[in-house]
Design a protein around this motif. Structure first.
Motif, PDB file in Angstrom:
ATOM      1  N   ASP A  53       0.811  -1.035   0.043  1.00 46.90           N
ATOM      2  CA  ASP A  53       0.002   0.022  -0.028  1.00 46.90           C
ATOM      3  C   ASP A  53       0.815   1.248   0.102  1.00 46.90           C
ATOM      4  O   ASP A  53       1.810   1.372   1.077  1.00 46.90           O
ATOM      5  CB  ASP A  53      -0.921  -0.198   1.294  1.00 46.90           C
ATOM      6  N   ILE A  54       0.719   2.198  -1.113  1.00 46.08           N
ATOM      7  CA  ILE A  54       1.685   3.181  -0.963  1.00 46.08           C
ATOM      8  C   ILE A  54       1.667   3.967   0.048  1.00 46.08           C
ATOM      9  O   ILE A  54       2.553   4.896   0.248  1.00 46.08           O
ATOM     10  CB  ILE A  54       1.368   4.119  -2.464  1.00 46.08           C
ATOM     11  N   ASP A  55       0.464   3.980   0.690  1.00 52.23           N
ATOM     12  CA  ASP A  55       0.483   4.935   2.319  1.00 52.23           C
ATOM     13  C   ASP A  55       1.325   4.432   3.278  1.00 52.23           C
ATOM     14  O   ASP A  55       1.376   5.164   4.431  1.00 52.23           O
ATOM     15  CB  ASP A  55      -1.036   5.259   2.454  1.00 52.23           C
ATOM     16  N   GLY A  56       2.258   3.323   2.864  1.00 49.05           N
ATOM     17  CA  GLY A  56       3.079   2.848   3.996  1.00 49.05           C
ATOM     18  C   GLY A  56       4.300   3.829   3.961  1.00 49.05           C
ATOM     19  O   GLY A  56       4.850   3.837   4.812  1.00 49.05           O
ATOM     20  N   LEU A  57       4.506   4.586   2.774  1.00 54.22           N
ATOM     21  CA  LEU A  57       5.534   5.294   2.532  1.00 54.22           C
ATOM     22  C   LEU A  57       5.267   6.719   3.303  1.00 54.22           C
ATOM     23  O   LEU A  57       3.902   7.068   3.608  1.00 54.22           O
ATOM     24  CB  LEU A  57       5.728   5.647   1.253  1.00 54.22           C
TER      25      LEU A  57
END
Length: 347
Positions: free
Chosen positions: A272-276
């Motif tokens: 999930d890109i929002d882990g960044l």
């Protein structure tokens, strides 16, 4: 297709070719990417249904040299066309979901509204349809001997893919890079909510023996209880704990070693890109302060590969570019994450 014999990896990426400007057909490619343009149940901001298209465009700017897996692209990467019927179904059901969410946030009860109850049923049936469609698409590719990756869409999209992998490989573990635990039960009444993907996976795919979550920093009491009561099936490396270990002198390598030790031999990566850090994905649906730099996560992938774990599949999801496809760095970040995962997949 220009053909590999005439392909110059140092030249501009041609949109007449495929993902990353590569000149490979589906038949010629070792790795096939399934785009899933679906975002029915997103709970804050929209745009992820156009993620596959935006990543495809941004991927033309990715240089093909990867020091981790040199010339991995030569094995062939190919992204299937975006299914416009699936995208249209998502757009319609998203409108239905927005009516339900608006009613709930204003204090209304869905059960008291006949029309909204019908829409809720339609949405949940749509989620089941998507799960089955993804399962059939990925199963077909796997049976052809292809390696497969999935591009979302919201995080609900890979359930059918994980089911197909479980049936093919037997025991697998999931490495989840995410800001959210995604262990909610039918969040907002939506059975196949993006916030329920890992709950549904653990319930519907018995071959998943271990879920290892990394970077989690936004969760509820119910999810924490599920983690604590999982008898070790769920291992969560919370963002605050990772940071505390580093503040107190621990190395990222040592933390990565602990993460990898918790995984079985065969691993599926759900990214999930929002882990960044949200500066790298400011338009994602539910950004949360904190998180990783891309190189931190790439280091984890590198260590996973060095440890001899087998990567059996992956997804990249929740990439949104806001109201205009050129807004922000989201698609550029997503394309580079995708390229790294593609390379490790064929390493």
């Amino acid at each position: 297709m220009s053909g590999i014999s005439n392909f110059d990896p140092n030249s501009v990426g041609l949109k007449s070719n495929n993902i990353f400007g590569l000149p490979f057909s589906e038949e010629e490619s070792a790795l096939v990417l399934l785009p899933v343009p679906w975002e029915v149940t997103v709970s804050y901001r929209t745009g992820t249904a156009r993620g596959p298209e935006n990543i495809f465009s941004a991927a033309m700017q990715v240089d093909l040299y990867d020091p981790d897996v040199r010339d991995g692209w030569k094995k062939g990467f190919h992204m299937l066309p975006v299914d416009k019927i699936i995208r249209g179904k998502s757009d319609y059901l998203r409108q239905c979901a927005e009516l339900i969410i608006s009613h709930m946030t204003e204090g209304g009860a869905v059960d008291d509204n006949v029309q909204l109850c019908k829409k809720m049923t339609e949405i949940n049936n749509g989620g089941k349809m998507l799960r089955d469609w993804v399962y059939e698409m990925t199963s077909s590719l796997l049976k052809k001997g292809k390696k497969v990756g999935l591009i979302g869409g919201d995080h609900s999209t890979p359930l059918g893919f994980i089911k197909a992998l479980g049936e093919m490989h037997g025991e697998i573990g999931i490495l989840q890079i995410d800001a959210h635990a995604d262990l909610r039960i039918a969040y907002e009444g939506f059975t196949y909510s993006h916030a329920s993907i890992m709950y549904n996976t653990l319930n519907e795919v018995p071959q998943v023996s271990k879920l290892v979550q990394v970077g989690i920093r936004d969760y509820c009491d119910e999810e924490l209880d599920m983690i604590n009561e999982s008898n070790g099936r769920i291992v969560t490396f919370f963002d605050r704990d990772i940071k505390a270990r580093q503040y107190e002198g621990d190395t990222w390598k040592a933390i990565c070693d602990d993460i990898i030790a918790a995984l079985p031999q065969k691993v599926y990566i759900s990214f999930d890109i929002d882990g960044l850090d949200p500066k790298l994905c400011p338009n994602t649906g539910t950004p949360v302060p904190g998180g990783f730099e891309t190189e931190q996560v790439f280091y984890l992938f590198r260590q996973l590969h060095r440890a001899g774990k087998e990567l059996v599949g992956f997804d990249v999801n929740e990439v949104s570019c806001g109201s205009h496809s050129g807004d922000g760095i989201d698609a550029i970040t997503g394309a580079r994450v995708l390229f790294k995962l593609c390379n490790f997949m064929v390493a």
